[in-house]
Structure formats: C-alpha cells, structure tokens
Write a protein that holds these residues in place. Structure first.
Motif, PDB file in Angstrom:
ATOM      1  N   ALA A  52     -59.278 -12.705 -59.477  1.00 28.19           N
ATOM      2  CA  ALA A  52     -59.309 -12.581 -58.021  1.00 28.19           C
ATOM      3  C   ALA A  52     -60.611 -13.185 -57.518  1.00 28.19           C
ATOM      4  CB  ALA A  52     -59.200 -11.119 -57.623  1.00 28.19           C
ATOM      5  N   LEU A  53     -60.546 -13.903 -56.425  1.00 28.38           N
ATOM      6  CA  LEU A  53     -61.712 -14.571 -55.863  1.00 28.38           C
ATOM      7  C   LEU A  53     -62.103 -13.953 -54.528  1.00 28.38           C
ATOM      8  CD1 LEU A  53     -60.653 -18.275 -56.556  1.00 28.38           C
ATOM      9  CD2 LEU A  53     -62.086 -16.810 -57.984  1.00 28.38           C
ATOM     10  N   THR A  54     -63.379 -14.076 -54.195  1.00 28.90           N
ATOM     11  CA  THR A  54     -63.852 -13.631 -52.886  1.00 28.90           C
ATOM     12  C   THR A  54     -63.566 -14.728 -51.869  1.00 28.90           C
ATOM     13  OG1 THR A  54     -66.046 -14.566 -53.235  1.00 28.90           O
ATOM     14  CG2 THR A  54     -65.704 -12.276 -53.967  1.00 28.90           C
ATOM     15  N   LYS A  55     -63.888 -14.466 -50.614  1.00 29.73           N
ATOM     16  CA  LYS A  55     -63.656 -15.469 -49.566  1.00 29.73           C
ATOM     17  C   LYS A  55     -64.490 -16.731 -49.790  1.00 29.73           C
ATOM     18  CE  LYS A  55     -62.435 -12.145 -46.020  1.00 29.73           C
ATOM     19  NZ  LYS A  55     -62.787 -11.535 -44.741  1.00 29.73           N
ATOM     20  N   THR A  56     -65.620 -16.560 -50.428  1.00 25.07           N
ATOM     21  CA  THR A  56     -66.491 -17.721 -50.681  1.00 25.07           C
ATOM     22  C   THR A  56     -66.085 -18.484 -51.938  1.00 25.07           C
ATOM     23  OG1 THR A  56     -68.066 -16.336 -51.883  1.00 25.07           O
ATOM     24  CG2 THR A  56     -68.472 -16.673 -49.519  1.00 25.07           C
ATOM     25  N   GLY A  57     -65.137 -17.964 -52.692  1.00 23.03           N
ATOM     26  CA  GLY A  57     -64.646 -18.663 -53.863  1.00 23.03           C
ATOM     27  C   GLY A  57     -65.225 -18.183 -55.176  1.00 23.03           C
ATOM     28  N   ARG A  58     -66.043 -17.144 -55.116  1.00 19.12           N
ATOM     29  CA  ARG A  58     -66.604 -16.603 -56.349  1.00 19.12           C
ATOM     30  C   ARG A  58     -65.646 -15.574 -56.938  1.00 19.12           C
ATOM     31  NH1 ARG A  58     -72.995 -15.753 -55.161  1.00 19.12           N
ATOM     32  NH2 ARG A  58     -73.369 -17.864 -54.423  1.00 19.12           N
ATOM     33  N   LYS A  61     -65.862  -8.837 -58.102  1.00 16.29           N
ATOM     34  CA  LYS A  61     -66.245  -7.828 -59.086  1.00 16.29           C
ATOM     35  C   LYS A  61     -65.048  -6.954 -59.451  1.00 16.29           C
ATOM     36  CE  LYS A  61     -71.101  -7.538 -57.925  1.00 16.29           C
ATOM     37  NZ  LYS A  61     -72.185  -6.689 -57.433  1.00 16.29           N
ATOM     38  N   LYS A  62     -64.265  -6.593 -58.461  1.00 23.84           N
ATOM     39  CA  LYS A  62     -63.106  -5.740 -58.707  1.00 23.84           C
ATOM     40  C   LYS A  62     -61.880  -6.636 -58.919  1.00 23.84           C
ATOM     41  CE  LYS A  62     -60.663  -1.733 -57.165  1.00 23.84           C
ATOM     42  NZ  LYS A  62     -60.652  -0.578 -56.312  1.00 23.84           N
ATOM     43  N   GLN A  63     -61.320  -6.549 -60.079  1.00 25.31           N
ATOM     44  CA  GLN A  63     -60.185  -7.383 -60.445  1.00 25.31           C
ATOM     45  C   GLN A  63     -58.904  -6.540 -60.473  1.00 25.31           C
ATOM     46  OE1 GLN A  63     -60.084 -10.794 -61.234  1.00 25.31           O
ATOM     47  NE2 GLN A  63     -62.142 -10.761 -60.349  1.00 25.31           N
ATOM     48  N   PRO A  64     -57.768  -7.157 -60.118  1.00 23.63           N
ATOM     49  CA  PRO A  64     -56.500  -6.428 -60.237  1.00 23.63           C
ATOM     50  C   PRO A  64     -56.183  -6.184 -61.712  1.00 23.63           C
ATOM     51  CG  PRO A  64     -56.094  -8.713 -59.705  1.00 23.63           C
ATOM     52  CD  PRO A  64     -57.578  -8.514 -59.643  1.00 23.63           C
ATOM     53  N   LYS A  65     -55.224  -5.273 -61.947  1.00 20.82           N
ATOM     54  CA  LYS A  65     -54.902  -5.008 -63.354  1.00 20.82           C
ATOM     55  C   LYS A  65     -54.333  -6.271 -63.996  1.00 20.82           C
ATOM     56  CE  LYS A  65     -50.277  -3.156 -63.370  1.00 20.82           C
ATOM     57  NZ  LYS A  65     -49.425  -2.061 -63.702  1.00 20.82           N
TER      58      LYS A  65
END
Length: 164
Positions: A52-58, A61-65
């Motif tokens: 999973a990525l943040t809005k900035t593309g990084r 930290k919290k990933q889906p299962k």
C-alpha cells in the motif's frame, strides 16, 4: 440438444482428457482447460503481493493483510495462459504478471479448450452409454432414467400407446 445430452453435461464419468502442447501437458475436465493442474484465473490480481502506498507514493507503514499464497504451479499456469514465459521463481513470475492481470486467455488456448470440450463430451457420452449398457442393474436404470428404461425394456408398449 436432447434432454439426455443436457443431463450428461453435468454427469462426468471420465476424469479428464490429456492434451499435448509445446508449452506443456494440458488437461481438460468438466471445469475447463488446465496446465500444471491449474485453470485460468481472471482474478489473479487478488493474489499478487502489492504494498500500500501513501498519497506521495511512499510505502505506507500500515499494510493490508497479505493475500492468500498460491503454489508455484499456479503462477506458472497463469503466465502460460497469458502467453508469458512460465519459467523462473515465484517472485519472477509475479513480476511478469504485473500489468497483465486482466489479460484474457490466449485465443490459441480458447480454441484448444473448445476442441477439448467437444472431445471430452463425446468420450464422456460414450462412457455413459457403456455404463448404461454393461454395468448398470435394472433398479439403477429405473432410478436414473425411467423413461429410457421403459422404452428400451418394453418397446411394444410404446408403439401400442401411439395407437390409442
């Protein structure tokens, strides 16, 4: 299509028929065409590991299962059905499938599947007939197809009924 043929479509006596192909050994059964013991999966993307990525593309930290794991043969089959090389490790096969998740099965394999379906149906229908003729006791014939049993057992009664 006669009623008996419709019933036979669901009654599978033979397991599968083998099909030789340059890619490998295919098989066809009532669930469809398979290679490496796996059929084409149009929802292969649900099993691809993607962070999973943040809005900035990084990477967040919290990933889906994590998605359900699939065996090596599954990934080989999915690549083969899409015309991609089925060689390499699981990670390489998954990377190869990136961008090809929604690709349909190759036309060559669709044609192969259609031909195999006709062959399978013919062989299965013959196996049903052989079972009916040779091994099935009268009680089972009556419970399986009463109309057929009665017309084969009492052919004169059928002709007499037409006269009434």
């Amino acid at each position: 299509m006669a009623r008996r043929d419709i019933d036979r479509e669901w009654e599978s006596i033979i397991g599968s028929i083998p099909i030789d192909h340059p890619i490998g050994k295919f098989a066809y059964d009532r669930w469809g065409l398979s290679i490496f013991d796996h059929t084409y999966d149009s929802h292969v993307a649900t099993y691809l590991p993607r962070p999973a990525l943040t809005k900035t593309g990084r990477i967040a930290k919290k990933q889906p299962k994590k998605p359900q794991k699939q065996p090596y043969a599954y990934w080989k089959a999915q690549c083969a059905f899409r015309g991609l090389s089925p060689k390499g490790t699981i990670v390489q096969l998954q990377e190869r499938l990136e961008g090809h998740e929604n690709d349909p099965m190759l036309e060559e394999f669709n044609a192969l599947e259609e031909q195999a379906k006709m062959d399978f149906t013919d062989k299965n229908n013959q196996a049903v007939e052989d079972k009916w003729d040779q091994r099935m006791p009268d009680e089972q014939k009556m419970s399986t197809d009463l109309r057929r049993y009665m017309t084969e057992t009492f052919p004169l009664a059928r002709r007499a009924r037409k006269l009434w």
